[in-house]
Design a protein around this motif. Structure first.
Motif, short mmCIF file in Angstrom:
data_model
loop_
_atom_site.label_atom_id
_atom_site.label_comp_id
_atom_site.label_asym_id
_atom_site.label_seq_id
_atom_site.Cartn_x
_atom_site.Cartn_y
_atom_site.Cartn_z
N UNK A 188 -15.72 -3.23 27.34
CA UNK A 188 -16.05 -2.72 28.67
C UNK A 188 -17.53 -2.38 28.67
N UNK A 189 -18.11 -2.33 29.86
CA UNK A 189 -19.55 -2.18 29.97
C UNK A 189 -20.06 -0.91 29.27
N UNK A 190 -21.04 -1.08 28.41
CA UNK A 190 -21.66 0.05 27.74
C UNK A 190 -21.02 0.41 26.41
N UNK A 195 -1.21 -4.75 31.57
CA UNK A 195 -1.07 -5.39 30.25
C UNK A 195 0.35 -5.80 29.97
N UNK A 196 0.66 -5.98 28.70
CA UNK A 196 1.99 -6.45 28.32
C UNK A 196 3.05 -5.36 28.40
N UNK A 197 2.62 -4.10 28.41
CA UNK A 197 3.58 -2.99 28.37
C UNK A 197 3.89 -2.55 26.96
N UNK A 198 3.43 -3.32 25.97
CA UNK A 198 3.70 -2.96 24.56
C UNK A 198 2.66 -1.97 24.05
N UNK A 199 3.14 -0.98 23.33
CA UNK A 199 2.20 0.00 22.76
C UNK A 199 2.50 0.19 21.27
N UNK A 200 1.56 0.80 20.59
CA UNK A 200 1.77 1.19 19.20
C UNK A 200 1.32 2.65 19.10
N UNK A 257 -2.18 -6.18 24.13
CA UNK A 257 -2.05 -7.35 24.97
C UNK A 257 -2.46 -7.24 26.41
N UNK A 258 -3.69 -7.66 26.69
CA UNK A 258 -4.12 -7.80 28.09
C UNK A 258 -5.16 -8.90 28.19
N UNK A 259 -5.48 -9.27 29.42
CA UNK A 259 -6.46 -10.34 29.65
C UNK A 259 -7.85 -9.74 29.82
N UNK A 260 -8.88 -10.57 29.60
CA UNK A 260 -10.26 -10.10 29.67
C UNK A 260 -10.56 -9.45 31.03
N UNK A 261 -10.12 -10.10 32.12
CA UNK A 261 -10.46 -9.59 33.45
C UNK A 261 -9.77 -8.27 33.79
N UNK A 262 -8.79 -7.88 32.98
CA UNK A 262 -8.07 -6.61 33.24
C UNK A 262 -8.75 -5.42 32.54
N UNK A 263 -9.69 -5.70 31.63
CA UNK A 263 -10.24 -4.62 30.81
C UNK A 263 -10.94 -3.54 31.64
#
Lengths: 402, 84
Positions: free
Chosen positions: A60-62, A113-118, A130-136
């Motif tokens: 993400x920016x910065x 995102x995918x809904x999966x967490x750790x 799990x997510x896509x670049x444009x969602x960050x």
């Protein structure tokens, strides 16, 4: 597989214990990303090769940390995991949440995102998988609106973590939660803008039981300890004995320093020889307590076996008072970073750096007085060879005096 | 002082260095800092100024942080692994 069948993964789902496969399958019921993740994993199990590429320019920016790039090399077969970036979220200190906070994170992650967490990664952060670049950027924006920040990744200060400390534990020798929060806030730049040769981890453990395993997992392990005598309630010791505890065998016999003795009436402790291992205190918590003069032992250099082998931390400062604003600790950190950044090689952890240059040279460079406590193993020789500290010509002068 | 360096001057020098190394060598923040101090001299350029210059490069999106086994500073580009 691409046809939705996962026979190999299904085997992992058959045992009595919770399996990550079961959780991904549950997520797959409503997330196409999780569904493709199962397929990709099945493919890896079949072909016995991984299909992920790690790293890259995502973020993400910065910020230079907090997002770990993942792309698959088979996007044609599994288009929903073409991008599968991981985000690390700075966890609350001591891992205390409200259920509302957990729901907030999960809602954001199911939306973007995918809904999966750790919960939680080895550094302690909340890991969102799990997510896509444009969602960050949208995720980052929603998380920050709710008071969350990204954690560390890459060559920076990793998200500092702490045991629950005085919030729930009677043995805490300092306020681990306060220190962890202070370090996180003080080193925001170092957390988000990687500038080190490699990662640097802080872990704050309240007592020598070291529940966060800082001695094995942190570059800087801050472990609570005391420097006066163990507090003993002799009548309570006697009570343990009367109730059947074999104090000579199970307490004195297991003391690594062999510094205590039980004559059937009184427990004698030679506190000068005590290594503060906590064994006796754990065995008789109602009778023994840590001393009253409390602080922390600062240790340096542990790491998992990624580049070279695993290392445990070594004692750097045997005892330091741990009180706000923690200036002594911060000055020490900055001295270490200055030296390590200047002289460290790329991807060299500070423990490996110390090993390369030698503990004696390292201590001299950061201006720390050598101490017999700075040993590789308890009861071992110190690192320091004191004869090196004689000035040139000392021998001749001494010889001349004779 | 006419001789005093600005954050932007250091940032520009860093940017040029990153641009000329592009495709040949990935540069870490410490590489940039050492090069700038050597280039401008320790009396004019220090660690703090370099840190500010890197911050300016990243916040203006002229450069991005990347990760390939360690963290680097690069000019934004399309990753090979990121399909169009």
């Amino acid at each position: 597989m691409a046809n939705g069948q996962t026979p190999k993964l299904d085997k992992l789902d058959k045992g009595p214990w919770p399996s990550f496969v079961r959780e991904i399958k549950r997520a797959a019921e409503k997330s196409p990303m999780s569904k493709d993740l199962l397929g990709l994993l099945e493919l890896s199990y079949t072909e016995k090769i991984g299909h992920w590429k790690h790293g890259g320019i995502v973020g993400v920016l910065g910020y230079g940390g907090g997002v770990i790039g993942r792309y698959t090399d088979v996007p044609d077969k599994f288009p929903n995991v073409e991008h599968f970036h991981t985000m690390r979220i700075n966890m609350p200190t001591g891992w205390f949440y409200t259920s509302k906070a957990l729901r907030t994170i999960c809602d954001i992650w199911e939306k973007h995102g995918s809904g999966l967490t750790n919960m939680h990664g080895s550094t302690g952060d909340i890991v969102l998988l799990g997510t896509r670049t444009e969602e960050l950027e949208p995720i980052f924006s929603e998380l920050t609106k709710e008071g969350f920040d990204l954690g560390g990744s890459g060559s920076d200060v990793r998200t500092p973590s702490a045991c629950v400390g005085p919030a729930r534990c009677e043995w805490a020798c300092y306020d681990t939660l306060a220190l962890c929060y202070d370090l996180t806030m003080t080193y925001q730049d170092e957390l988000h803008r990687p500038a080190f040769p490699y990662k640097f981890k802080f872990k704050c453990a309240g007592c020598p039981n070291d529940c966060v395993a800082s001695v094995a997992r942190a570059d800087m392990s801050i472990i609570g300890t005391w420097r006066d005598d163990i507090q003993v309630d002799q009548s309570a010791v006697k009570e343990y004995s009367d109730k059947g505890l074999n104090i000579q065998k199970d307490v004195c016999g297991n003391c690594p320093a062999k510094c205590m003795d039980w004559d059937g009436q009184k427990l004698d402790i030679d506190n000068r020889s005590c290594t503060r291992c906590m064994h006796c205190i754990n065995a008789m918590p109602k009778a023994l307590r840590p001393g009253k003069d409390r602080g922390a032992c600062i240790m340096l250099g542990s790491k998992a076996p990624i580049v070279e082998g695993a290392q445990l931390s070594s004692v750097l400062i045997p005892f330091m008072k741990m009180e706000p604003p923690y200036q002594e600790l911060k000055d020490l950190c900055e001295k270490i970073w200055d030296l390590w950044c200047e002289e460290g090689k790329s991807r060299e952890r500070v423990g490996e750096f110390i090993k390369r240059v030698g503990m004696g040279n390292f201590l001299e460079a950061i201006d720390i007085e050598p101490s017999p406590y700075q040993v590789a193993y308890p009861r071992d020789n110190p690192y320091i060879f004191y004869e090196e500290y004689f000035e040139e010509g000392d021998d001749e002068e001494e010889a001349g005096e004779e | 002082m006419a001789d005093e360096l600005t954050v932007e001057q250091v940032a520009d020098a860093m940017y040029n260095m990153i641009k000329s190394a592009m495709g040949e060598k990935k540069l870490k923040p410490m590489d940039l800092q050492k090069a700038m101090i050597e280039h401008f001299g320790a009396d004019r350029c220090d660690k703090k100024l370099c840190k500010e210059a890197i911050k300016s490069l990243i916040d203006s999106s002229r450069c991005v942080y990347t990760y390939f086994g360690g963290s680097f500073i690069e000019i934004p580009h399309e990753e090979g692994a990121a399909k169009g």
